[in-house]
Design an enzyme around this catalytic site. Sequence first.
Site, PDB file in Angstrom:
ATOM      1  N   ALA A  74    -108.791 -73.980 -44.329  1.00  0.00           N
ATOM      2  CA  ALA A  74    -110.049 -74.634 -44.662  1.00  0.00           C
ATOM      3  C   ALA A  74    -109.916 -76.114 -44.323  1.00  0.00           C
ATOM      4  O   ALA A  74    -108.905 -76.746 -44.642  1.00  0.00           O
ATOM      5  CB  ALA A  74    -110.371 -74.452 -46.140  1.00  0.00           C
ATOM      6  N   ALA A  92    -104.018 -70.324 -47.469  1.00  0.00           N
ATOM      7  CA  ALA A  92    -102.692 -70.931 -47.433  1.00  0.00           C
ATOM      8  C   ALA A  92    -102.786 -72.442 -47.505  1.00  0.00           C
ATOM      9  O   ALA A  92    -102.018 -73.098 -48.217  1.00  0.00           O
ATOM     10  CB  ALA A  92    -101.949 -70.509 -46.165  1.00  0.00           C
ATOM     11  N   GLU A  93    -103.739 -73.038 -46.769  1.00  0.00           N
ATOM     12  CA  GLU A  93    -103.885 -74.490 -46.782  1.00  0.00           C
ATOM     13  C   GLU A  93    -105.360 -74.890 -46.701  1.00  0.00           C
ATOM     14  O   GLU A  93    -106.156 -74.250 -46.011  1.00  0.00           O
ATOM     15  CB  GLU A  93    -103.167 -75.140 -45.587  1.00  0.00           C
ATOM     16  CG  GLU A  93    -101.694 -74.833 -45.479  1.00  0.00           C
ATOM     17  CD  GLU A  93    -100.834 -75.556 -46.495  1.00  0.00           C
ATOM     18  OE1 GLU A  93    -101.351 -76.484 -47.171  1.00  0.00           O
ATOM     19  OE2 GLU A  93     -99.658 -75.194 -46.607  1.00  0.00           O
ATOM     20  N   THR A  94    -105.685 -75.947 -47.412  1.00  0.00           N
ATOM     21  CA  THR A  94    -106.932 -76.678 -47.226  1.00  0.00           C
ATOM     22  C   THR A  94    -106.561 -78.107 -46.851  1.00  0.00           C
ATOM     23  O   THR A  94    -105.770 -78.746 -47.549  1.00  0.00           O
ATOM     24  CB  THR A  94    -107.786 -76.675 -48.503  1.00  0.00           C
ATOM     25  OG1 THR A  94    -108.177 -75.336 -48.814  1.00  0.00           O
ATOM     26  CG2 THR A  94    -109.032 -77.527 -48.324  1.00  0.00           C
ATOM     27  N   CYS A 101     -98.227 -79.663 -42.814  1.00  0.00           N
ATOM     28  CA  CYS A 101     -98.787 -78.350 -42.478  1.00  0.00           C
ATOM     29  C   CYS A 101     -99.253 -78.362 -41.035  1.00  0.00           C
ATOM     30  O   CYS A 101    -100.154 -79.136 -40.671  1.00  0.00           O
ATOM     31  CB  CYS A 101     -99.938 -77.989 -43.403  1.00  0.00           C
ATOM     32  SG  CYS A 101    -100.682 -76.400 -42.959  1.00  0.00           S
TER      33      CYS A 101
END
Length: 261
Positions: free
Chosen positions: A22, A45-47, A71
């Site tokens: 995101a 998993a990641e924003t 990331c």
Amino acid sequence: MKLTLFQIDAFTHQLFSGNPAAICPLEEWIDEDKMQKIAAENNLAETAFFVKNGEQYDIRWFTPTVEVDLCGHATLAAAFVLYQHLGVKSHEILFYSHRSGQLKVAKDGNLLTLNFPVDQIHDIDFDWGSFKGLSLPAKEVLKGKTDYMFVYENESQVANMKPNFFEIAKLKARGIIITAPGNEVDFVSRFFGPQSGIDEDPVTGSAHTTLIPYWSKKLNKSQLTAKQISPRGGELSCELLGDRVKISGECVLYLLGDIYI
């Protein structure tokens, strides 16, 4: 407050594969607690959040439970949003992380290339007698800045690994990488990070800052091909450049919408 949210599949050329991230562009930074809650609500998993700062973009990354130092796939996805949806025309985008320093992403057609610092890795003695997190002991164990890396003989061992996430979460690390020579690529990997709220990450760009220098030395080559053989899977083109690595892949838009906080 209304914010725009993009969901991007990174390190893939087709939907429903690669690693979803995101991306939330901001005019100015919002409260850290709100960013963490948005990441938890997204449950990806990641924003990643970024704010334009002069000629660069300051960037931060959150799992559903914690902020992380670096990331790769969400940085790739952030660059994709800037190029494809926010009108950036330059060949290269400069990001800055207060945790990881300067990061670059270059564009060549549909291919986006991360330029990240290499991880500092070293061999360690590992107590397999007390660790029950993996179904098979590795032939070699290394430790980087944030992750353990377990090296295996072949791709089948990595593909068939049965992780025990409860036991893996006991290790003091962001997570663990397992890797081996690939059948059709130079190396394969998987990444387990229950410590960071992600049992298995589909494609972990930042883990390749550890993987690339290791396999470059082992295979005596600076340009490598890689696959992360998670259920979703992802493909990466890799290059070692001294104390930096290049990690390349494509991205696909899945979702564009608004969130209200």
